[in-house]
Design an enzyme around this catalytic site. Structure first.
Site, mmCIF file in Angstrom:
data_model
loop_
_atom_site.group_PDB
_atom_site.id
_atom_site.type_symbol
_atom_site.label_atom_id
_atom_site.label_comp_id
_atom_site.label_asym_id
_atom_site.label_seq_id
_atom_site.Cartn_x
_atom_site.Cartn_y
_atom_site.Cartn_z
ATOM 1 N N GLY A 177 0.790 -1.099 -0.079
ATOM 2 C CA GLY A 177 0.223 -0.131 0.124
ATOM 3 C C GLY A 177 0.863 1.411 -0.054
ATOM 4 N N GLY A 178 0.357 2.293 0.797
ATOM 5 C CA GLY A 178 0.800 3.391 0.874
ATOM 6 C C GLY A 178 2.306 3.591 1.489
ATOM 7 N N GLY A 411 21.390 12.365 -31.984
ATOM 8 C CA GLY A 411 20.949 13.009 -30.715
ATOM 9 C C GLY A 411 21.459 12.415 -29.653
ATOM 10 N N ALA A 412 21.777 10.800 -29.683
ATOM 11 C CA ALA A 412 22.196 10.286 -28.654
ATOM 12 C C ALA A 412 23.712 10.557 -28.340
ATOM 13 C CB ALA A 412 22.455 8.680 -28.913
#
Length: 521
Positions: A177-178, A411-412
């Site tokens: 859970g949390g 771009g790499a």
């Protein structure tokens, strides 16, 4: 009169000893048998195993909850299910909290949370690392919203301390859970197989809502999180996890205002790395294990790889060069040819931001064919995630050295810490190729019609590929334009990197005044 007073204080001191003994005995009685049967240590045994012997100082041993509903008034054990305090690891101070599954399943209530809040505040104030040993059943349902508020206080402190002190979570049992959000907010997460699990929604609820059948291990076990990137390390037992934790801390400073501790250095510091000539093939398409390059360059061949089972096309980890810690980011040609994709970009970006937060210089080893093409990558947000990596490098102010091992296209090349985005130094090996794209692809785009119309298209294509390679992708093109500081003999890589790091050790950077940037999360 003095005798009476002395006897009264002696009696009260004796009573204190009984109470303290009872506090420890209650824990042992509740926890030991169950934990040992499961192959797990108790909270106190874990703290004793982790810290240097005899150095633990406990806080709030006698804390008890004040809830009264659902029979809680009759069950008020000391410590309220969490051991907190401070001690030493290899002589360096740390704060620690350890959930005690033997008391209310290690669940968090108001008093339990208050103890953790206190130790987190002290760690932040003292400027020392915080370690959480997690083995708890989540929020204590008998205490309702006060338990949820307790988790909120932990999360707020996790965020406040982020980039200020190292925060480490060790997963030794359930975390549901949390409760799972606190480990997710920390810098490193260590998992123990078959004992630890972490998930937001349990198997029963998933079955009821979606009809899917899954057990706890398959839903949130160690190997699941190793492959999702949530787990930094995965271990077969608790002792192995604690050993790795102690080793990890040896690379880290106590806080963001200090430098990492110095370790032992190889002698000589500028030794030749002859093996590199045989590790990396000249042909740009042939695979090799970049970790062999790393271990050849760094001190003693020691490299602590992080998140090894997630996004294996990029390798990140900690090592030393010249006795000083360094963070290594490297493309891995053994997996997906070393391309950058969504997961690899996220993995490298977060590691870079951690190193920058804690004054750890960055060494980037580049051999990247580009970003991974594909519809799934585009729809999944490769642009946004690639921008995370770009942002992390551009924002980093620690010393940054790039080494171009073989190829770097498009771009790499830019985002792998090129000079254009702020690398302090860039070295290239003599076989490197840097261009918008590979020579074969580039020639096919530029000369597509000429190749199609040629009498011998294949021979023409080969000729034009070689022409493009000679003109733009040769190893000296970047050096001629100042984008590479030097083309070096691969055997001199360690010496060049070490000299660069030594020169940059006094680097200072002035940042623009702002609350914070808006990174592409």
């Amino acid at each position: 009169m003095n005798d009476v007073a002395d006897r009264g204080l002696r009696d009260r001191t004796a009573e204190l000893a009984v109470v303290r003994q009872q506090a420890v005995a209650d824990l042992d009685k509740r926890a030991a048998a169950r934990q040992h049967k499961l192959g797990k240590l108790t909270a106190r045994e874990r703290v004793a195993r982790l810290l240097d012997p005899g150095t633990f100082t406990e806080l709030e041993m006698l804390r008890r909850h004040r809830a009264t509903d659902f029979g809680m008034a009759a069950d008020r054990p000391y410590t309220d299910g969490v051991i907190t305090g401070w001690g030493l690891i290899e002589g360096r101070r740390v704060f620690v909290y350890a959930h005690d599954f033997g008391i209310f399943g290690g669940s968090l209530g108001e008093a339990h949370a208050a103890k953790i809040h206190k130790v987190m505040d002290l760690a932040d104030s003292a400027g020392v690392p915080l370690i959480g040993l997690n083995d708890g059943a989540g929020a204590r349902i008998q205490e309702g919203v006060t338990a949820l508020a307790g988790y909120g206080g932990i999360f707020r402190r996790n965020v406040r301390s982020s980039g200020v002190i190292p925060q480490i979570s060790v997963m030794l049992g359930p975390c549901a859970g949390g409760a799972a959000y606190s480990p997710a907010l920390t810098d490193f997460v260590l998992f123990v197989r078959k004992s630890a699990s972490m998930y937001i929604t349990g198997p029963d609820v998933i079955k009821a809502v979606t009809g899917e059948d899954v057990d706890i291990e398959g839903l949130g076990g160690a190997d699941v999180h190793a492959r999702s990137g949530q787990a930094t390390f995965v271990h077969d037992d608790e002792d192995d996890a604690f050993d790795t934790l102690r080793h990890l801390l040896s690379y880290l400073p106590a806080n963001n205002r200090e430098f990492p501790p110095q370790g032992t250095c190889d002698d000589p510091v500028d030794r030749s790395c002859d093996a590199l000539l045989d590790i990396v093939p000249a042909a740009p398409h042939l695979p090799y294990d970049v970790r062999r390059v790393v271990t050849e360059i760094v001190d003693h061949g020691e490299f602590l790889e992080l998140q090894a089972l997630w996004a294996a096309n990029v390798v990140v980890g900690l090592a030393r060069i010249g006795g000083h810690a360094v963070g290594v980011v490297a493309n891995q040609p053994m997996t997906l040819a070393g391309v950058l994709d969504i997961d690899a970009s996220q993995k490298a970006a977060r590691f870079i931001r951690f190193c920058d937060s804690f004054n750890i210089p960055l060494l980037t080893l580049v051999d990247v064919p580009g970003f991974l093409p594909g519809v799934d990558q585009e729809r999944g947000g490769i642009i946004r995630n690639g921008a995370k990596l770009l942002y992390a490098y551009c924002e980093a102010t620690v010393p940054r050295i790039q080494v171009l091992l073989r190829k770097a296209y498009g771009g790499a090349y830019i985002v792998m810490d090129s000079r254009s985005i702020g690398a302090d130094l860039s070295f290239a090996w003599p076989g490197n190729e840097v261009a918008v794209m590979g020579a074969e692809a580039a020639a096919g785009v530029i000369h597509r019609r000429r190749i199609q119309q040629a009498a011998d298209p294949e021979a023409t294509r080969r000729e034009l590929v070689e022409e493009y390679r000679r003109s733009l992708t040769h190893p000296y093109y970047g050096a001629e334009r100042g984008l590479v500081d030097d083309v070096i003999d691969p055997r001199d890589t360690r010496a060049a990197v070490h000299a660069g790091l030594e020169m940059l050790r006094s680097k200072r950077a002035a940042l623009p005044q702002r609350k914070h940037g808006n990174s592409p999360l």
